[in-house]
Enzyme design. Structure first.
Site, PDB file in Angstrom:
ATOM      1  N   ALA A 127       0.847  -1.198   0.000  1.00 42.83           N
ATOM      2  CA  ALA A 127       0.000   0.000   0.000  1.00 42.83           C
ATOM      3  C   ALA A 127       0.875   1.238   0.000  1.00 42.83           C
ATOM      4  O   ALA A 127       2.010   1.227   0.506  1.00 42.83           O
ATOM      5  CB  ALA A 127      -0.909   0.008   1.214  1.00 42.83           C
ATOM      6  N   ALA A 132       3.502   7.415   3.980  1.00 44.95           N
ATOM      7  CA  ALA A 132       4.504   6.360   3.808  1.00 44.95           C
ATOM      8  C   ALA A 132       4.021   5.298   2.831  1.00 44.95           C
ATOM      9  O   ALA A 132       2.851   5.269   2.428  1.00 44.95           O
ATOM     10  CB  ALA A 132       4.810   5.729   5.158  1.00 44.95           C
ATOM     11  N   GLN A 133       4.971   4.424   2.489  1.00 43.33           N
ATOM     12  CA  GLN A 133       4.718   3.295   1.607  1.00 43.33           C
ATOM     13  C   GLN A 133       5.094   2.023   2.352  1.00 43.33           C
ATOM     14  O   GLN A 133       6.097   1.994   3.066  1.00 43.33           O
ATOM     15  CB  GLN A 133       5.546   3.451   0.331  1.00 43.33           C
ATOM     16  CG  GLN A 133       5.251   2.425  -0.744  1.00 43.33           C
ATOM     17  CD  GLN A 133       5.708   2.919  -2.105  1.00 43.33           C
ATOM     18  OE1 GLN A 133       5.162   3.894  -2.621  1.00 43.33           O
ATOM     19  NE2 GLN A 133       6.712   2.250  -2.688  1.00 43.33           N
ATOM     20  N   VAL A 134       4.294   0.955   2.171  1.00 38.99           N
ATOM     21  CA  VAL A 134       4.487  -0.278   2.932  1.00 38.99           C
ATOM     22  C   VAL A 134       4.846  -1.421   1.982  1.00 38.99           C
ATOM     23  O   VAL A 134       4.130  -1.670   0.994  1.00 38.99           O
ATOM     24  CB  VAL A 134       3.225  -0.638   3.734  1.00 38.99           C
ATOM     25  CG1 VAL A 134       3.435  -1.934   4.516  1.00 38.99           C
ATOM     26  CG2 VAL A 134       2.853   0.491   4.683  1.00 38.99           C
ATOM     27  N   LYS A 148       7.540  -0.108   6.678  1.00 38.84           N
ATOM     28  CA  LYS A 148       6.842   1.147   6.381  1.00 38.84           C
ATOM     29  C   LYS A 148       7.889   2.241   6.235  1.00 38.84           C
ATOM     30  O   LYS A 148       8.657   2.515   7.176  1.00 38.84           O
ATOM     31  CB  LYS A 148       5.858   1.469   7.504  1.00 38.84           C
ATOM     32  CG  LYS A 148       5.048   2.728   7.298  1.00 38.84           C
ATOM     33  CD  LYS A 148       4.042   2.896   8.433  1.00 38.84           C
ATOM     34  CE  LYS A 148       3.254   4.175   8.318  1.00 38.84           C
ATOM     35  NZ  LYS A 148       2.291   4.326   9.439  1.00 38.84           N
ATOM     36  N   ASP A 290      -6.962   8.039  14.368  1.00 36.45           N
ATOM     37  CA  ASP A 290      -7.113   8.015  12.916  1.00 36.45           C
ATOM     38  C   ASP A 290      -7.656   6.664  12.438  1.00 36.45           C
ATOM     39  O   ASP A 290      -7.012   5.967  11.663  1.00 36.45           O
ATOM     40  CB  ASP A 290      -5.734   8.280  12.277  1.00 36.45           C
ATOM     41  CG  ASP A 290      -5.849   8.587  10.790  1.00 36.45           C
ATOM     42  OD1 ASP A 290      -6.916   9.044  10.349  1.00 36.45           O
ATOM     43  OD2 ASP A 290      -4.859   8.348  10.067  1.00 36.45           O
TER      44      ASP A 290
END
Length: 944
Positions: A127, A132-134, A148, A290
């Site tokens: 994702a 961030a990108q995982v 992450k 969140d």
């Protein structure tokens, strides 16, 4: 990030806002001239058009705007479907960042190349989110992990977006003051940058995992019933921009098809998530702020547990704030507006209105209304809005920072329920957690065990009071009493003045001497006293026909009805409004309409035929006579006759004014306590159904179309069980209902009865308890901008004590001396030397009364002696135990106010005091009559 790029991003935001605004304004003009079918199509098209525009800009800009889009995508309970369809794409993934950027950040943060750190590293991300990108990877030890990685330059973008958002919010607040979201954006500006530190996120994740796993070794340890069944990934390693977590295989919450294929029970799923957040908020005081759908997975193996992700944005609550949030939720569940206002105050929420229920009604509806109805109403407003007619200024002066994300969590949880098509009653799910924190060590359940904590500190007046304190503490330990006041006068002197307990079941503030209790039918005694005062003043006579005073009353067989018939409950109008009020109990709040209803009513029996208790109609009959005979308003006359002469300002109301909410006690009931009085014919299930219906009543200005089934029916226990839910509502408390909604302190009520017991002479002003009786402003002041026009008209006068008032300054008054008139300095409210006979309908006034428990407006208390049954006292009690009474011969007066409706407490107190003073105990309160006089009154059957 350069200045030019900053300006471009800002211009893009403003351009989008302007285009959407103009598009909707244009459609609003067009739909006025189109058919309903065409109108729906136009709205659907404009929603789809603008949803695509919003998504396109968010995808281009990324950063903070992605978070906003994710938040909105979870609000299926508010936004039109086209927006949800478009924005839910943000829950899955954004365009991937270059792999070279990811590798560069990992090597910079962890100090080694990716191929040295991991056995395997998937190049295609799981994702890509706003920050961030995982990626999935396999560590050197063979453990599956997720990595992450923070986007390069995202910190500068986020900070700039926050500035842009703040500018937009400030502009909107300037252009449309009713839409001031300053407190929200301020809290976001303070909290969102914290998400950029992944070390903080790692610590947050460990904390939440520990809390939900019940390894908490802090001060709060709760039973296993509060455990929640969710999963939280383990933290392997972290730096400021990289975090490595345990890999958990799951299905995205938004993938409804996959959830159905697995056979996931979505209802159970949402309830589990809700429990997890309730535990975080109320038990731990540390919660994820969140919870959008992208931050959840569902495990692929039974029992399909929720997996909680991303704890970058969390909030820590103080114990005081946890308890305020708990009180707010429980007050919503109980329909307890007074406790809700108290919770708002403890949270730091400040209103700029004098009528706070106007501001909070929306929140109450959001909790209680069914999802479909809520969506229909909100979307209808979106379609029909824009003409400015329904806009109101922002009712909030100050909004606490902690509440911003608390409210956000509740909104997102409701959105999840809507998205998954479930019907979760959040109040029921979260209630046990809220109760656990409200009754934690700061508000212990053992509250009753300590005299110093439970009985309000006041000077000791007598030996009787000492024994009464002991009785109250004992009743408290047995949980027979929640909150109580007791005040007694003997020979014009205060001999008991006690306050103990708490203001409500979910309002643990202590009862004080000036707390205001709703007393139900005790109100009738004060209303009757007002009618007798007018008779004493020569404005009325007992034999006057009501029709001679009240234009329009002489219809439908009421022509011969007299003032005495009304006072004696023999007017035959006891049940004429039952059907009307059963359909809509809020009609009782419309004073003029109720008077008109009484004028048009047809009696069920001829006047004087028999005595039947007029439960609510008694008040409107008396009130109508009072106003028609004088041309003055009921509340104005109440102040003139009793409030100012007695010096009970601020503690003697029939219909409370704005500004006294912080002193209100809230009613509750133990059904098992009242069940033995009369056979209980309503089932527990129907009672709970009624409770749910009452809790689902919306804003006071949108009066519900129907009432709970049991309200105003013939089943007295069902009626009693429903009363607290109805009479805790501020809309009801503010109304003028002279038979049922008096709000008094016991010391003010006792002073009223002390005056009656002495034949109308005002007793000396007491000064022992604080705050001093009469020290409050009777009508609290508000600035003109805060006081609504309707309230200005209703409470238009600012009054001071009547200039003719003079009070005795002695310490004790002998009744015979007073009656002989030798103390000239004492003010007399009543001048009739036979006022006691007149009130009780005895002696020369016996011809005005029917054989029954009521004299002329007051209940006559009797006791048996060697001479047979004798009237010894008079007064009026209310269903549930509050009471006021006096013994004329002994010049003794007593008042008791309760908020936990009880059939036994009042009787025990009366028996104790009568025993100590060697007074005959009224049969109603004897060992045989432990229920008290009014608890067993039937609504439809004659009293004689």
């Amino acid at each position: 990030m350069g200045l030019g790029r900053n300006i471009k991003r800002q211009l893009k935001v403003f351009k989008l806002a302007l285009i959407i605004y103009l598009d909707y304004k244009a459609v609003q003009r067009v739909v006025k001239w189109t058919s309903a079918e065409r109108r729906d199509k136009l709205w659907d098209n404009v929603h789809r058009r603008n949803a695509k525009r919003v998504l396109k800009v968010i995808m281009e800009m990324e950063g903070l705007w992605v978070k906003l889009g994710q938040y909105l995508s979870a609000r299926a309970d508010v936004l039109p479907e086209p927006y949800i369809e478009c924005l839910k794409q943000l829950q899955d993934s954004l365009p991937a960042r270059p792999l070279s950027e990811v590798y560069r950040t990992i090597e910079m943060e962890l100090g080694k190349p990716v191929n040295y750190l991991f056995k395997k590293f998937d190049e295609i991300p799981l994702a890509t989110a706003s920050i961030a990108q995982v990626h999935r990877a396999c560590a050197k030890d063979g453990v599956d992990v997720v990595v992450k990685v923070q986007h390069e330059g995202i910190k500068e973008i986020i900070l700039q977006d926050l500035k842009s958002a703040k500018t937009v919010v400030e502009w909107v607040a300037w252009a449309e003051p009713q839409h001031n979201f300053g407190p929200v954006i301020d809290e976001w500006c303070a909290e969102v940058p914290k998400e950029l530190d992944f070390n903080r996120e790692a610590d947050n994740t460990r904390t939440v995992s520990k809390n939900l796993g019940h390894q908490n070794d802090g001060i709060y340890t709760f039973p296993g019933s509060y455990q929640v069944d969710v999963l939280v990934p383990e933290v392997i390693q972290s730096t400021e921009k990289v975090i490595v977590l345990q890999y958990m295989d799951g299905v995205r919450l938004s993938d409804l098809v996959a959830l159905d294929e697995l056979g996931v029970d979505k209802q159970v799923l949402v309830e589990a998530i809700t429990c997890a957040y309730a535990h975080q908020i109320y038990i731990d005081g540390f919660f994820n702020g969140d919870p959008h759908p992208g931050n959840f997975l569902v495990s692929k193996e039974p029992p399909f547990r929720p997996i909680l992700l991303d704890f970058g944005l969390t909030k820590a609550l103080t114990i005081a704030m946890k308890q305020a949030f708990a009180k707010m939720l429980l007050a919503c569940a109980e329909g307890d507006y007074a406790a809700l206002l108290s919770a708002f105050n403890e949270m730091g929420l400040r209103f700029n209105l004098d009528m706070p229920e106007e501001a909070m009604a929306g929140d109450m509806k959001a909790w209680a209304k069914e999802r479909e109805e809520h969506m229909r109403k909100v979307q209808k407003k979106m379609k029909q809005g824009g003409d400015g007619k329904n806009l109101h200024r922002n009712p909030v002066d100050a909004f606490p920072s902690d509440a911003v994300f608390f409210m956000r969590v509740l909104s997102l949880l409701r959105g999840l329920s809507s998205m998954l098509g479930t019907r979760v009653v959040y109040l029921d799910v979260m209630r046990p957690f809220a109760e656990a924190t409200l009754w934690s060590e700061n508000v212990p359940r053992s509250l009753y065990s300590e005299n110093s904590e439970w009985v309000y500190a006041t000077p000791l007046h007598s030996g009787i009071e000492r024994k009464l304190r002991e009785l109250l503490i004992d009743l408290g330990k047995q949980q027979k009493v929640l909150g109580i006041q007791v005040c007694a006068y003997k020979d014009g002197k205060v001999i008991v003045d006690l306050a103990a307990g708490v203001l409500g079941k979910y309002d643990p503030r202590p009862v004080q001497p000036d707390s205001l209790f709703p007393v139900f039918s005790v109100t009738k005694g004060v209303t009757s006293g007002l009618l007798h005062w007018l008779i004493d003043q020569g404005k009325l006579n007992l034999h006057d026909k009501v029709a001679s005073l009240w234009h329009g009353f002489a219809v439908n067989g009421k022509e011969e009805c007299t003032v005495a018939h009304v006072l004696n409950h023999t007017a035959g109008l006891h049940n004429v409004l039952s059907d009307v009020l059963r359909e809509d109990p809020f009609l009782m709040c419309n004073w003029d309409d109720m008077l008109n209803q009484m004028a048009d009513a047809t009696p069920e029996s001829p006047p004087g035929f028999h005595q039947v208790y007029h439960t609510l109609t008694y008040g409107w009959l008396c009130g109508g006579i009072i106003e028609k005979a004088t041309g003055k308003k009921f509340q104005d006359l109440l102040e003139e006759a009793f409030v100012h002469p007695l010096g009970v300002e601020g503690e003697f109301y029939i219909g409370i004014p704005p500004g006294v909410e912080s002193r209100l006690a809230s009613l509750t009931i133990d059904v098992d306590e009242i069940r033995p009085v009369i056979p209980f014919t309503q089932t527990e299930e129907s009672l709970e159904s009624d409770k749910t219906e009452l809790n689902q009543m919306g804003d006071a200005k949108s009066i519900p179309s129907r009432a709970p089934k049991s309200v105003f029916s013939g089943d007295i226990i069902s009626v009693i069980a429903s009363l607290p839910l109805l009479f805790n509502i501020l809309f009801i408390r503010r109304a003028i209902i002279p038979a049922a909604n008096g709000h008094f302190s016991a010391r003010a009520l006792a002073r009223f009865y002390a005056m009656l017991s002495s034949g109308g002479i005002v007793p000396p002003a007491p000064s022992s308890s604080e705050p001093t009786l009469g020290s409050h402003s009777h009508i609290p002041s508000f600035s003109s901008k805060k006081l609504g026009q309707s309230e200005k008209r209703r409470w238009r006068k600012k009054r001071t004590k009547d200039e003719h008032i003079s009070e005795c300054n002695g310490t004790s008054i002998d009744l015979k001396t007073l009656q002989n008139g030798t103390i000239a300095s004492c003010k007399k409210i009543f001048n009739c030397p036979k006022i006691h006979d007149k009130i009780m309908g005895s002696g020369e006034y016996s011809g005005f009364t029917h054989n029954g428990p009521f004299g002329l407006g007051f209940r006559r208390h009797s006791s048996k002696d060697q001479n047979g049954q004798q009237f010894i006292a008079f007064g009026h009690s209310g269903v549930g135990g509050s009471t006021g009474l006096c013994y004329p011969e002994q010049n003794f007066a007593l008042a008791i106010t309760l908020n936990k409706m009880s059939r036994q407490v009042t009787a025990k107190i009366v028996r104790l005091i009568c025993s100590e003073l060697d007074l005959p105990c009224p049969d109603d309160y004897s060992e045989v009559g432990t229920s008290g006089p009014d608890t067993g009154l039937h609504l439809k059957t004659p009293l004689s």
